[in-house]
Design an enzyme around this catalytic site. Sequence first.
Site, PDB file in Angstrom:
ATOM      1  N   LYS A  34       0.853  -1.205   0.000  1.00  0.00           N
ATOM      2  CA  LYS A  34       0.000   0.000   0.000  1.00  0.00           C
ATOM      3  C   LYS A  34       0.884   1.250   0.000  1.00  0.00           C
ATOM      4  O   LYS A  34       2.100   1.163   0.248  1.00  0.00           O
ATOM      5  CB  LYS A  34      -0.913  -0.028   1.232  1.00  0.00           C
ATOM      6  CG  LYS A  34      -0.166  -0.051   2.556  1.00  0.00           C
ATOM      7  CD  LYS A  34      -1.099  -0.334   3.732  1.00  0.00           C
ATOM      8  CE  LYS A  34      -0.295  -0.458   5.015  1.00  0.00           C
ATOM      9  NZ  LYS A  34      -1.130  -0.877   6.164  1.00  0.00           N
ATOM     10  N   TYR A 234      15.746  29.969   7.860  1.00  0.00           N
ATOM     11  CA  TYR A 234      14.612  30.731   8.411  1.00  0.00           C
ATOM     12  C   TYR A 234      14.667  30.786   9.929  1.00  0.00           C
ATOM     13  O   TYR A 234      14.996  29.792  10.592  1.00  0.00           O
ATOM     14  CB  TYR A 234      13.298  30.051   8.028  1.00  0.00           C
ATOM     15  CG  TYR A 234      12.914  30.217   6.581  1.00  0.00           C
ATOM     16  CD1 TYR A 234      12.553  31.465   6.062  1.00  0.00           C
ATOM     17  CD2 TYR A 234      12.878  29.116   5.731  1.00  0.00           C
ATOM     18  CE1 TYR A 234      12.172  31.604   4.735  1.00  0.00           C
ATOM     19  CE2 TYR A 234      12.494  29.237   4.404  1.00  0.00           C
ATOM     20  CZ  TYR A 234      12.144  30.488   3.914  1.00  0.00           C
ATOM     21  OH  TYR A 234      11.773  30.608   2.604  1.00  0.00           O
TER      22      TYR A 234
END
Length: 339
Positions: A34, A234
């Site tokens: 999956k 940042y």
Amino acid sequence: MHRSEITIDLGAVRRNVRVLRDALGPAELWAVVKADGYGHGAVDVAGAAVGEGALALCVATVAEALPLRREFPGVRILVMGPASGREIAHARDADLDLAVSDDAIPEGVRVHLKLETGMGRWGLSELPAPPAQVVGLMTHLATADSDPDFARCQLQRFEDATSDFQSLIRHAANSAAALRLPESRLDAARCGIALYGLSPFGEIPSTDGLEPALGWDSHLAQVRRLAPGESTGYGRRFLAESETWIGIVPVGYADGFRRDMTGTQVRVAGEPRRVVGTISMDALAVEIDRELPLGTPVTLIGHGVLVEDHARVAGTINYEVVCGIGSAPARARRTVLDA
Ligand SMILES: *Cc1c(COP(=O)(O)O)cnc(C)c1O
């Protein structure tokens, strides 16, 4: 040069399949692919697993199953998640097996009834007398990786509820149970994470004889010297206290290198180095001990850099880290090795 390169080693998948098959003995190995094979590529991994003796493929949705059906015509494909009316029709046409967790048992399609024994999610509380289209009985363990006593409790409930139906395929185990809980193996085990060489226990995979199949490599795209008081990234979350060399790697959280993995270690020219500062969408910074040339190789995963260690830093599990790694051609190059 590509920003980064993701390498999937199908030879490692094959060796992991052998480890699981040896552990399982006569029980069948069903390969869980999956979420695009936990980010590794469902069709590639399924091919390697089936080639090495896995007897079924398991996915979460009918949409995940359809491309696999085209590639693997005769192989059992089990959809483990719930399916809507339209999806049931597609499943019938594509000859899929469906896991069913409610009283409306669809007709004309092979069904595995899912029993609730302690996961507290999908599953029937009571097992009805199985109609003819039911070929399997299943349950899912909540704590095979962390609390074997509770897992044994679930298995006992499953055994009590299903012992009258020995002719049906009974399956309960995931990777953790297949590896370390012999009584869970029953007729088949649905193994995902271990196929990829990742530890269901968050430990070093080689403890269980597993070999990671995914490698992720990039390079230094920029190298700069920070003077004391200068920062990178940042928010200025990394401030140089003394003169510090840093390298910028063109991989960020949009590629799957999560923002909460600051502080984890990668390898720069083969040496362990720390990821520092805020990880941005397209770049991250590593602290290096000297000036290094542009293009110096950086290993983000593989060659001893473990997904399990990154996951621990991020406060999550290896499953989530690999599912998030993006191999879209616009961002990375993906190579499949089969040796
Ligand atoms: C995902 C899943 C598995 C596989 O679990 P792993 O821990 O990856 O081996 C097995 N069974 C069900 C129902 C699942 O959803």
